[in-house]
Design a protein around this motif. Structure first.
Motif: not given
Length: 556
Positions: A17-23, A29-38, A49-51, A54-59
């Motif tokens: 979450v910290d690594i992706v959150g820098r970009h 969003a619940g137990i996960n974090h959501k944002g616009l896909c880079p 992003v799932s803490p 420790q993975t990320y996924h774009c639907f």
């Protein structure tokens, strides 16, 4: 090779979450974090992003992975560089077990050298920005081109004063060899003088300066444009250990967020085109560095987007540049990527077009850009009279290497059908011709000698008639049907075409009638009689061994 155990320990220590959150701007969003896909343009967030995992996924686009994979895809760097970057953030030392101490020292010295060169270039860029603030003439020039201070600050624009040694005010030692190595200072080559006595002077003088940054944001070179009339109009940094013109794109570092918003990258030809388009809302523009677009440029762009639009002037030079860009883009084209070509009127470039006609007019030009398939067809048909067989053959000869550069897939198959229809050939025939074409011989190889054609065989002499038994069948007096001739060379005819030929000629052939006397009785005399009957086209009735008039062995 980095041990797998170290990578597991590294991923366990960092928080994705910290690594992706820098970009990426992430929200809980619940137990996960959501944002616009880079990795692709979208308006509603589908990037998760799932803490816990420790993975990320774009639907939306399907991109997924861990922290190392995110740095590789987002920053466009290799696996080892991503691991080292992540280890540096976590305060860990990457083991280098597979390299000798000498190799590790060389790589460490090379990285330190590159870091030193980028620091020198960053310091020069800061000096140029300060000089721009103090030069009203350069400021008025940028305002006259429609640029604001915000855009100038975003791209780090500066000004190189009209002096031979202006960088002496930015560096404590003007004789520093790093200034020559970075290309900022030119050392006059005079064999009769020592290095200390040779004349040194600034490379860039009285020019608006455009710093060139890599995907990490480090300054690796400069481009300078004259304020008034002069030659050369644009001047770039020379090739250095950190700057390679054929690999880098101007504005890529600044354009990545706009690429995600708009969903495509816009490739233009000049620095001022990039800055002017960004001023009018097209922040997704990048430019080549005075060279033709290369396959490495295209590959780098597809790390950040799935759609690329090339913009060129409508004159002959722009058409030639479009042809080179087409050749560079073909190996990377597939069903999921979009490549288009935009041609402006001959009197305009992107800078002048967007300033005179506005952003909406340029947006309509982008929407009407020519897709790669049509550009390939137009390039192949250029100068060919498709109303004649010679013109269609010339078109196919030009289109063949372009079509062959495409990767295998549906797009390549569709283009084959389009080319076949333009050439007025069946799809299967064109595919067979191109599939069976021999590769050109290697330089220095001896050509294979052609096998001489076999002489034609003499027609067999008809046997003398033999006495035959009475028969009730009719004797055909019509000549035997013509038989199909075998192609002289099996190399130039595919199996598929031979099969079609056999099927087409099958109704014309008369099936041979088997002798019932030979097949059922096995009588040697009857066999001879059946053979004679076949030569004359007559049929043979069944002969019993007991009625054989030639003293058949079976009768005895």
């Amino acid at each position: 090779m980095i041990p797998p155990g170290f990578i597991q320990d590294l991923l366990a220590r960092v928080d994705i979450v910290d690594i992706v959150g820098r970009h990426v701007d992430l929200k809980k969003a619940g137990i996960n974090h959501k944002g616009l896909c880079p990795f692709h343009g979208e308006k509603s967030p589908s990037f998760t992003v799932s803490p816990s995992r420790q993975t990320y996924h774009c639907f939306g686009c399907g991109q997924h992975g861990n922290a190392v994979g995110f740095l590789m895809e987002h920053l466009g760097i290799g696996f080892i560089d991503a691991v080292r970057d992540l280890a540096q953030q976590a305060g860990m030392q990457v083991p280098e077990d597979d390299r000798s101490p000498q190799e590790r020292e060389r790589e460490k010295a090379q990285k330190q050298r590159q870091a030193t060169l980028t620091e020198v270039l960053a310091k020069a860029g800061q000096h140029y920005r300060q000089q721009l603030k103090a030069n009203p003439r350069a400021i008025e020039y940028l305002k006259g081109r429609g640029l604001t201070g915000q855009i100038a600050l975003q791209f780090g624009l500066g000004y190189a004063p009209d002096g031979w040694r202006s960088l002496a005010n930015a560096f404590p030692s003007y004789d520093d060899p790093l200034l020559v190595e970075t290309g900022m200072v030119i050392l006059q080559d005079d064999p009769g003088k020592s290095e200390a006595e040779q004349r040194r002077y600034d490379r860039f003088r009285d020019r608006v300066m455009f710093p060139i940054r890599n995907v990490l944001g480090e300054v690796i070179g400069f481009g300078g444009r004259v304020l008034d009339k002069g030659e050369p109009k644009y001047l770039n940094s020379p090739e250095t250990p950190v700057f390679h013109k054929g690999r880098e794109l101007y504005g890529l570092y600044e354009a990545r967020p706009a690429m995600r918003r708009r969903g495509y990258a816009l490739v233009v030809e000049g620095y001022m085109d990039v800055v002017a388009l960004a001023q009018h809302g097209f922040g997704n523009a990048v430019a080549t560095l005075g060279t033709a677009c290369t396959a490495e440029h295209v590959q780098k762009l597809f790390r950040f987007t799935e759609s690329v639009v090339f913009s060129f002037d409508g004159d002959a030079a722009g058409r030639r540049a479009a042809g080179r860009a087409l050749e560079a883009a073909l190996p990377h084209a597939n069903e999921t990527r979009t490549i288009k070509f935009l041609f402006l009127p001959t009197e305009h470039d992107p800078d002048s077009y967007v300033r005179e006609l506005g952003a909406d007019a340029f947006e309509r030009c982008v929407e009407g850009a020519v897709p790669l398939s049509r550009q390939l067809m137009e390039t192949a048909a250029d100068g060919c009279d498709l109303g004649t067989p010679e013109g269609r053959a010339k078109m196919l000869s030009v289109a063949k290497p372009l079509w062959a550069a495409l990767p295998d897939g549906l797009l390549k198959r569709q283009l084959l059908g389009e080319l076949a229809r333009r050439a007025q050939l069946p799809d299967a025939e064109l595919q067979a011709l191109w599939a069976n074409a021999q590769a050109p011989a290697a330089p220095g190889s001896r050509p294979r000698a052609e096998r001489p054609a076999a002489p034609p065989k003499a027609a067999p002499r008809a046997p003398s008639p033999l006495p035959t038994a009475p028969t009730t069948s009719r004797i055909s007096t019509s000549p035997p049907p013509p038989t199909a001739t075998r192609p002289t060379s099996a190399r130039t005819t595919s199996t598929f075409l031979r099969m079609l030929t056999e099927r087409a000629l099958a109704p014309l052939r008369r099936p041979r009638r088997k002798s019932r006397a030979s097949a059922r009785n096995g009588c040697p005399r009857a066999n001879t009689k059946a053979k004679a009957a076949r030569e004359t086209g007559a049929s043979v009735t069944r002969i019993q061994p007991s009625a054989c008039r030639w003293n058949c062995p079976r009768r005895r």
